[in-house]
Every structure is written in C-alpha cells, then in structure tokens.
Write an enzyme that holds these catalytic residues in place. Structure first.
Site, mmCIF file in Angstrom:
data_model
loop_
_atom_site.group_PDB
_atom_site.id
_atom_site.type_symbol
_atom_site.label_atom_id
_atom_site.label_comp_id
_atom_site.label_asym_id
_atom_site.label_seq_id
_atom_site.Cartn_x
_atom_site.Cartn_y
_atom_site.Cartn_z
ATOM 1 N N PRO A 131 67.966 -20.805 -83.432
ATOM 2 C CA PRO A 131 67.829 -19.428 -82.952
ATOM 3 C C PRO A 131 69.174 -18.697 -82.897
ATOM 4 C CG PRO A 131 66.527 -20.932 -81.597
ATOM 5 C CD PRO A 131 67.293 -21.777 -82.557
ATOM 6 N N ALA A 133 72.042 -19.920 -84.497
ATOM 7 C CA ALA A 133 72.928 -20.335 -85.602
ATOM 8 C C ALA A 133 72.186 -20.160 -86.916
ATOM 9 C CB ALA A 133 73.373 -21.785 -85.417
ATOM 10 N N SER A 135 73.385 -17.644 -90.241
ATOM 11 C CA SER A 135 74.436 -17.623 -91.259
ATOM 12 C C SER A 135 75.619 -18.477 -90.817
ATOM 13 C CB SER A 135 74.896 -16.179 -91.489
ATOM 14 O OG SER A 135 73.805 -15.409 -91.926
ATOM 15 N N GLN A 342 56.095 0.300 -108.279
ATOM 16 C CA GLN A 342 56.197 1.680 -108.778
ATOM 17 C C GLN A 342 55.498 1.811 -110.134
ATOM 18 O OE1 GLN A 342 57.528 3.784 -106.770
ATOM 19 N NE2 GLN A 342 57.685 5.634 -108.014
ATOM 20 N N GLY A 346 49.729 3.955 -107.550
ATOM 21 C CA GLY A 346 48.903 3.723 -106.348
ATOM 22 C C GLY A 346 48.275 2.337 -106.339
ATOM 23 N N GLU A 369 68.513 -19.738 -97.686
ATOM 24 C CA GLU A 369 69.617 -20.445 -98.377
ATOM 25 C C GLU A 369 70.874 -19.578 -98.471
ATOM 26 O OE1 GLU A 369 69.154 -23.741 -98.026
ATOM 27 O OE2 GLU A 369 70.519 -23.739 -99.715
ATOM 28 N N GLY A 370 71.099 -18.762 -97.438
ATOM 29 C CA GLY A 370 72.272 -17.888 -97.414
ATOM 30 C C GLY A 370 71.894 -16.487 -97.847
HETATM 31 C C1 LIG Z 1 60.573 -17.729 -94.375
HETATM 32 C C2 LIG Z 1 61.848 -18.430 -94.034
HETATM 33 C C3 LIG Z 1 62.010 -19.768 -94.363
HETATM 34 C C4 LIG Z 1 63.185 -20.447 -93.996
HETATM 35 N N1 LIG Z 1 63.309 -21.787 -94.258
HETATM 36 C C5 LIG Z 1 64.364 -22.483 -93.740
HETATM 37 C C6 LIG Z 1 64.411 -23.898 -93.823
HETATM 38 O O1 LIG Z 1 63.541 -24.541 -94.394
HETATM 39 N N2 LIG Z 1 65.450 -24.541 -93.240
HETATM 40 C C7 LIG Z 1 66.453 -23.870 -92.595
HETATM 41 O O2 LIG Z 1 67.366 -24.519 -92.073
HETATM 42 N N3 LIG Z 1 66.447 -22.500 -92.501
HETATM 43 C C8 LIG Z 1 65.421 -21.808 -93.065
HETATM 44 N N4 LIG Z 1 65.379 -20.432 -92.948
HETATM 45 C C9 LIG Z 1 66.444 -19.745 -92.258
HETATM 46 C C10 LIG Z 1 67.328 -18.891 -93.167
HETATM 47 O O3 LIG Z 1 68.148 -19.691 -93.952
HETATM 48 C C11 LIG Z 1 68.102 -17.931 -92.237
HETATM 49 O O4 LIG Z 1 67.164 -17.001 -91.753
HETATM 50 C C12 LIG Z 1 69.252 -17.243 -92.924
HETATM 51 O O5 LIG Z 1 70.273 -18.154 -93.223
HETATM 52 C C13 LIG Z 1 69.836 -16.105 -92.082
HETATM 53 O O6 LIG Z 1 70.072 -16.507 -90.775
HETATM 54 P P1 LIG Z 1 69.521 -15.611 -89.548
HETATM 55 O O7 LIG Z 1 68.074 -15.398 -89.781
HETATM 56 O O8 LIG Z 1 69.933 -16.262 -88.280
HETATM 57 O O9 LIG Z 1 70.237 -14.227 -89.709
HETATM 58 P P2 LIG Z 1 71.768 -13.788 -89.243
HETATM 59 O O10 LIG Z 1 72.671 -14.881 -89.630
HETATM 60 O O11 LIG Z 1 71.664 -13.429 -87.798
HETATM 61 O O12 LIG Z 1 71.939 -12.565 -90.137
HETATM 62 C C14 LIG Z 1 71.356 -11.284 -89.875
HETATM 63 C C15 LIG Z 1 72.003 -10.263 -90.810
HETATM 64 O O13 LIG Z 1 73.416 -10.210 -90.571
HETATM 65 C C16 LIG Z 1 74.145 -10.492 -91.746
HETATM 66 N N5 LIG Z 1 75.335 -11.284 -91.385
HETATM 67 C C17 LIG Z 1 75.359 -12.523 -90.833
HETATM 68 N N6 LIG Z 1 76.632 -12.930 -90.653
HETATM 69 C C18 LIG Z 1 77.418 -11.931 -91.107
HETATM 70 C C19 LIG Z 1 78.825 -11.754 -91.193
HETATM 71 N N7 LIG Z 1 79.676 -12.707 -90.803
HETATM 72 N N8 LIG Z 1 79.294 -10.590 -91.682
HETATM 73 C C20 LIG Z 1 78.445 -9.623 -92.100
HETATM 74 N N9 LIG Z 1 77.110 -9.733 -92.053
HETATM 75 C C21 LIG Z 1 76.603 -10.871 -91.564
HETATM 76 C C22 LIG Z 1 73.178 -11.271 -92.624
HETATM 77 O O14 LIG Z 1 73.499 -11.153 -93.997
HETATM 78 C C23 LIG Z 1 71.856 -10.612 -92.286
HETATM 79 O O15 LIG Z 1 71.715 -9.434 -93.032
HETATM 80 C C24 LIG Z 1 64.226 -19.740 -93.342
HETATM 81 C C25 LIG Z 1 64.067 -18.382 -93.040
HETATM 82 C C26 LIG Z 1 62.892 -17.740 -93.357
HETATM 83 C C27 LIG Z 1 62.737 -16.286 -92.964
#
Ligand SMILES: Cc1cc2nc3c(=O)[nH]c(=O)nc-3n(C[C@H](O)[C@H](O)[C@H](O)COP(=O)(O)OP(=O)(O)OC[C@H]3O[C@@H](n4cnc5c(N)ncnc54)[C@H](O)[C@@H]3O)c2cc1C
Length: 552
Positions: A131, A133, A135, A342, A346, A369-370
């Site tokens: 929740p 951790a 990016s 697009q 419709g 995956e990032g």
């Molecule tokens: C459907 C789905 C499946 C997934 N499956 C997996 C899985 O199997 N295993 C797993 O471990 N994870 C999984 N994930 C997690 C996914 O990898 C993360 O959601 C993703 O890495 C982004 O992390 P966050 O959601 O916490 O967003 P945040 O890290 O909070 O990012 C929110 C926004 O802020 C931006 N941001 C973040 N840091 C910075 C920075 N330093 N500078 C500028 N902008 C920044 C991001 O680009 C994004 O636009 C899944 C997510 C989804 C939605």
C-alpha cells in the site's frame, strides 16, 4: 537464459495457443468475462497446466521446462495479449512469480519449485507492491523476522500487506518481498499457510479477466529454506536482475494489445462507408488513426527484438533497454487502442465492440512493472551517466553507425535517425552545461526523447536487416522489407521533429535567451525541417500496405 526454442517449436507453441483460445476464449466469452468481472480460473489453469503448458516456456530444461529465451517469451506474450490482456496477465503473474527463483534461487529451490510448476502447473503470484511502496519498492514495510532455535535461523515470521497482486486471490504459490534482518529478501509462501489471507478481487478499469487482490500476512511462518537464494538482503538486487526481462514481457503486451486494436479498426474502416466511400480511403482518417500507430508499434517491436536478442546472447541484465522497450511499446499500444475507439466512432464507444474493452485493458501496461514516468526516470538517469562518462560523445557515436547504414541502405531512414541522435547529444550537452536535470520534469522529458531517438535507430536497423534478409528467423514476417523501410522513414522523421522541437521547448522553458538561439543553430533546424520531405507519400504507401493495396 539460453538461446531458446527453435523456430518450429516456437511456431507450434504459438499455433497451440491460438487454437486453445479459438476453442475456449471466443470474442463473446471474452466480453462476458469482462462484463462479469470474472477470472476464468479453469482456463488459465489449463493454459498453465497439462492442457497447454505455457508455463514450460520460461522454465529451464533441467527443471522440466522448455527453456525458452527472451525472444520466445516476447513472441508468446504478444500472442497472448492479442487474445486477451487479462488472461495474459494471469499467465504472466506465474512468469513473474518464478523470476526471483529462476534468477536468484539455489539449485535445490529451483529443482523443487520450478519442477512443481512445470509438472503440476501451479499458479504463482509476484508480491512486491505494498500500500505504501509502489514505485519506490525500497519503502516496503512487510517484515520477515528470523525465528531462531539453538542459535540457528530455522525460519521466518512474515507480517505485513501487499497491494494489487495479480493472481493474488487464486495462486498456489507466492513470491513475497519482505524486510528480513539482513535487508529486503524474497520468500516462497504457499497458499493456505496459517495467517496468510487475501482480499476480495479488485473491481478494475480493465483486464477484468485477471484476478488482482491485496495480501495480508499475520505471523505467517515459513521454513528457512523458503528464503530465495538462501541469503538475506538480496531481494532488491534479484528484482533488478529480472527487470530487463520482465519489462520486455510487458512491452510485448503493449505490442499485442495495440495490434489487437488496429487489427479491428483496419477491417472496420474498409467496410464503413461515409460520404460515399470507405473510411479506409480517406487520408484524414488513415493518416491520423491508423498509420502513425502502426508505425510506432513496429518501432517498439524493433526495439523489443533487439533487446531480446541481446538478452539471449547473454549481454547482461539490460534494465535500461527493457525500460525503453516497455515505454515505447506500452505508450504505442495505448495510443493505438485509443485511436481504435475513435476509428469506430460511436460503435467504438460501446461495450459490444471489442475495441472498447481493449482500450481499458491496454491502460495497465503503462502502470504495472514500473509506470511510464518511472521508465522515463530510469532511461534518462542511465543514459545521462553514459553522456557524462563519454564527455557528451555517446549519441554522436551512436549516430555514426546510422550514417554508415544510410550509405548502404539509403531508404531505411537511417540518415534521419542519425540526425535525431546528433540532436539528442546537443540537447543533453546543453542540459549538462546549464545543470538542467535538476528540474525533474526536464529529466523525465529527456527520458522520452532518448527512448524515441533510440527507437528510430532500432527500426532503421531492423528495416535494413529485413532488406538484407538477415532478420531473426523467429521474427514475424507480416510486413515486407519495403514496408518496414517506409515505416522507418516515417518514424525517424517523427523522432527528429520531436527531439528538436520538444528539446528546444523544455530547454528554452528553463533557459530562454541567447542559449536558445545557440542551441537552435547546433541542432541544425533547417536540416530537421528538410528531413520531413517525402513524409506524406510515405504515409500514403504505409496506408496502402496496411490495407493490402500496395503493389510491393
Ligand atoms: C491491475 C494491476 C496488477 C498489478 N500486479 C502486480 C503484481 O502482480 N505484483 C506486484 O508486485 N505489483 C503489481 N501491481 C502494482 C504495480 O506495479 C504498481 O501499481 C505500480 O508499480 C505503481 O505503484 P503505485 O500504484 O503505488 O503508484 P505510485 O508509485 O504511488 O505512483 C503514482 C503516480 O506517481 C508517479 N510517481 C511515482 N513516483 C514518482 C517519482 N519519484 N517522481 C515522479 N512521479 C512519480 C507514478 O508514475 C504514477 O503516475 C499491479 C497493479 C495493478 C493496477
């Protein structure tokens, strides 16, 4: 990773996937799964088990797998994403879940777990995100406290939570990143372990045929032999080891989902008559909604293929190349999917038409995956170091082989790609002199320009190889060499225009004044503008190719 499958085995595998999908996942079924927000567990288990055995692809032969390489995995991931990105994600989660083991596990661990995945078709999940951790994985809070008996570590107690885990509610095995006394480490946790629970499936925007759930660990005990690699503190390094590879898989997803969208828009537009003729004959339609997207997808394919070949030849982890491939392909896939809505007007906006679902599905590829922003940061940070180490020569040096290629193959856009690379070198140098990467926005925008310029070089090289007949025999052959050359000329012009205009924009935005006039000269703006000559005829030709109207 070895050199992988031979061409015939790869083709047989892909044919088997297509046949399986035709029988079990027809379009009506896919739309129904999406509408009902349902994970087709038996189908995914069939794909990753005795019926199809897709999981064997990424398991080395010595552990009863097929020992596929990165190129094979790219082809199969693209194929699966063309079918359905949600189902593909269910399969990918097992690929991802295994990776810490494949790259960091001891021989005994690989034998035990990879052997079971190969032979029993166990589903896996990859539990990294939390929740707090996402990016920033290093901020993880899940802990693994050592359980010590007679002075020896006999096991670990895991406490914490994971968020957004694909297959989170359905997997048999989980690889879980947790903070051990010696630092972040991967652990193998089995479903049903006391204290280990998962949340309800998330109600998602897209990939609704995949299962995504939160995980909760409350004093979950695992024996010490579940610590991947048998050594604490290696978790983030092990995660880094696989990024080149795993990002390539998501890149292939972007490619597959983007083509899935265009391959619906193209036939639709040949049958749809407006203003007395088919949409496919209207340049304002094809040159906006079809051609640029097909070109960007093929540029990303060129980069994916080059990176996959380098991974298969053992050139290291290639994290930055994986990031560029993912960034280019996922952004191209999203763009194509959006354009396909697009393109259907419709109808495209209604759930009855598959492009509406594809667009929602495609969106995830720029997040998991990032995220794209993290890719921009990764790309620029790495190439910035290279720029500094080579005293600004790197991209000028990268341009030279393109100039050589242009002499041998004057029609593949290599000369224009060289112009983009020289321009990039000038922009990076201006940024260095004025210390502009202290602005995070400029750093990220440079990441985008680097990706596009490298992408243009990748596509020109691929078009030249196609002309010479030296493309990887496992590469798809949909477009002939002449078509790839036209695509490459279009993309190279886009790249050079973007590098020059966006580069000027952001550097100008930070500096203004005489430095901009100077940069304008160094970029050779008249040459950039001249390089656009021939763009419209090339787009006409590309449209003819895409609509099967081309003579060559
Ligand atoms: C459907 C789905 C499946 C997934 N499956 C997996 C899985 O199997 N295993 C797993 O471990 N994870 C999984 N994930 C997690 C996914 O990898 C993360 O959601 C993703 O890495 C982004 O992390 P966050 O959601 O916490 O967003 P945040 O890290 O909070 O990012 C929110 C926004 O802020 C931006 N941001 C973040 N840091 C910075 C920075 N330093 N500078 C500028 N902008 C920044 C991001 O680009 C994004 O636009 C899944 C997510 C989804 C939605």
């Amino acid at each position: 990773m070895g050199t992988g499958l031979d061409k015939e085995t790869l083709e047989l595998t892909m044919d088997a996937i297509r046949e399986f999908a035709e029988a079990k996942l027809p379009a009506a079924k896919l739309l129904e799964l999406d509408a009902r927000d349902e994970f087709p567990e038996q189908i995914v288990r069939g794909m990753c088990g005795a019926e199809l055995g897709v999981q064997l692809l990424f398991i080395p032969e010595e552990f009863d797998g097929m020992g596929g390489g990165a190129f094979d995995v790219y082809r199969v991931c693209e194929e699966m994403a063309r079918i359905d990105l949600g189902v593909a994600t269910g399969v990918l989660a097992t690929f991802l879940g295994c990776d810490p083991l494949v790259y960091g596990g001891t021989h005994e661990q690989k034998k035990k777990w990879l052997g079971r995945i190969a032979n029993e078709g166990l589903l896996m999940a990859y539990g990294a995100t939390e929740p707090e951790a996402g990016s920033d994985l290093a901020a993880l809070r899940t802990t693994a406290a050592a359980v010590i008996r007679d002075g020896e570590v006999v096991g670990y107690k895991i406490n914490g939570a994971k968020q957004w885990i694909s297959n989170g509610g359905v997997a048999d095995l989980y690889s879980v990143l947790a903070l051990a006394p010696g630092g972040p480490s991967w652990f193998i946790v089995e479903a049903g372990a006391p204290g280990f629970t998962h949340g309800k499936p998330e109600d998602k925007h897209g990939i609704r045929a995949s299962n995504t759930a939160a995980l909760s660990f409350n004093d979950v005990y695992v024996d010490a032999d579940r610590l991947v690699g048998g050594e604490e503190g290696k978790g983030l390094i092990q995660a880094q080891l696989v990024f080149g590879y795993t990002r390539l898989m998501v890149a292939a997803f972007g490619l597959g989902v983007g083509w899935a969208a265009l391959d619906r828009a193209i036939p639709y537009s040949t049958g749809r008559i407006q203003g007395g003729s088919p949409l496919s004959e209207k340049q304002g339609y094809t040159h906006k909604l079809i051609v640029p997207h097909a070109v960007r997808l093929e540029a990303s394919r060129a980069y994916i293929e080059e990176t996959a070949e380098r991974l298969d030849s053992g050139e290291g982890t290639l994290n930055t190349e994986g990031a560029i491939a993912k960034y280019l392909a996922s952004e191209a896939g999203n763009g194509a999917a959006d354009a396909a809505i697009q393109a259907l007007g419709g109808y495209g906006y209604t759930r009855e038409y598959m492009v509406e679902k594809i667009k929602r599905d495609a969106r995830i590829t720029t997040i998991y995956e990032g995220t794209s922003e993290i890719m921009e940061m990764t790309i620029c940070r790495d190439r910035w170091q290279v720029h500094l180490k080579t005293q600004g020569r790197h991209y000028h040096e990268q341009a030279r082989p393109m100039e050589g290629l242009h002499e041998r193959h004057p029609h593949v856009g290599a000369g224009v790609a060289a112009l983009a690379l020289h321009g990039l070198a000038e922009i990076l140098e201006t940024a260095r002199v004025h210390r502009l990467t202290r602005h995070q926005h400029i750093l990220f925008r440079l990441g985008e320009l680097i990706a596009v310029a490298e992408g243009s070089a990748g596509l020109a090289a691929r078009a030249a190889r196609a002309a010479e007949g030296t493309l990887n025999p496992k590469a798809p052959t949909r477009f002939p060499a002449g078509a790839l050359a036209a695509f490459s000329r279009i993309y190279a012009r886009e790249a050079v225009a973007k590098v020059a205009s966006e580069g000027m924009r952001w550097i100008g935005g930070a500096l203004g004044g005489s430095e901009i006039t100077e940069l304008e000269k160094r970029l050779g703006m008249p040459a950039v503008h001249q390089s656009q000559a021939g763009l419209i005829p090339d787009m006409d030709h590309a449209a003819d190719v895409l609509y099967d109207r081309a003579r060559t």
